[in-house]
Scaffold this motif. Structure first.
Motif, mmCIF file in Angstrom:
data_model
loop_
_atom_site.group_PDB
_atom_site.id
_atom_site.type_symbol
_atom_site.label_atom_id
_atom_site.label_comp_id
_atom_site.label_asym_id
_atom_site.label_seq_id
_atom_site.Cartn_x
_atom_site.Cartn_y
_atom_site.Cartn_z
ATOM 1 N N UNK A 25 30.160 -21.953 -6.081
ATOM 2 C CA UNK A 25 29.853 -20.701 -6.758
ATOM 3 C C UNK A 25 31.139 -19.968 -7.131
ATOM 4 N N UNK A 26 31.087 -19.300 -8.255
ATOM 5 C CA UNK A 26 32.184 -18.447 -8.713
ATOM 6 C C UNK A 26 31.605 -17.069 -9.000
ATOM 7 N N UNK A 27 32.221 -16.050 -8.449
ATOM 8 C CA UNK A 27 31.819 -14.679 -8.735
ATOM 9 C C UNK A 27 32.843 -14.064 -9.684
ATOM 10 N N UNK A 28 32.345 -13.394 -10.713
ATOM 11 C CA UNK A 28 33.213 -12.824 -11.742
ATOM 12 C C UNK A 28 32.923 -11.341 -11.887
ATOM 13 N N UNK A 79 36.315 -14.941 -7.833
ATOM 14 C CA UNK A 79 36.371 -15.300 -6.418
ATOM 15 C C UNK A 79 35.388 -16.436 -6.177
ATOM 16 N N UNK A 80 35.539 -17.111 -5.060
ATOM 17 C CA UNK A 80 34.649 -18.215 -4.762
ATOM 18 C C UNK A 80 35.388 -19.539 -4.883
ATOM 19 N N UNK A 81 34.729 -20.509 -5.489
ATOM 20 C CA UNK A 81 35.355 -21.825 -5.609
ATOM 21 C C UNK A 81 36.613 -21.755 -6.460
ATOM 22 N N UNK A 127 33.211 -15.555 -18.464
ATOM 23 C CA UNK A 127 32.449 -16.726 -18.053
ATOM 24 C C UNK A 127 33.383 -17.828 -17.568
ATOM 25 N N UNK A 128 32.935 -18.547 -16.559
ATOM 26 C CA UNK A 128 33.688 -19.686 -16.025
ATOM 27 C C UNK A 128 33.000 -20.978 -16.439
#
Length: 124
Positions: A1-4, A25-27, A97-98
């Motif tokens: 998971x990635x938090x933006x 944050x996250x991966x 966006x990631x």
């Protein structure tokens, strides 16, 4: 998971500038291509700019070329969008966006993680 989490939006007059930031944050942030999209009322979400993992390659919508600059700082897990010479038609909610992986893409479907968006309003 990635938090933006985006920041830096606001209201500005035509010709002005804003700088958007997106903290991740996250991966591992540095393994993903990143993008900025925008959505105006009644319109579909569209790519504004995208950047490769290293930052060495970028891609822009024709409407913002020469005015906007995307960059990233992998040490800070942050991607930026410098917006100059803003126009009323740039008014929209801007989303960070990631990507699903390292591939630099213009397609929404290739982006797996999205921020909550930040409003940019440009008055004439």
């Amino acid at each position: 998971q990635v938090q933006l989490v985006e920041s830096g939006g606001g209201s500005v007059q035509a010709g002005g500038a804003l700088r958007l930031s997106c903290a991740a944050s996250g991966r591992t942030f540095s393994s993903n291509a990143m993008g900025w999209f925008r959505q105006a009322p009644g319109k579909e979400r569209e790519l504004v700019a995208a950047i490769s993992v290293s930052g060495g390659s970028t891609n822009y919508a024709d409407s913002v070329k020469g005015r906007f600059t995307i960059s990233r700082d992998n040490a800070k897990n942050t991607v930026y969008l410098q917006m100059n010479s803003l126009k009323p038609e740039d008014t929209a909610v801007y989303y960070c966006a990631a990507g699903r992986n390292w591939i630099l893409s213009r397609s929404r479907s290739d982006y797996a993680y999205w921020g909550q968006g930040t409003q940019v309003t440009v008055s004439s």
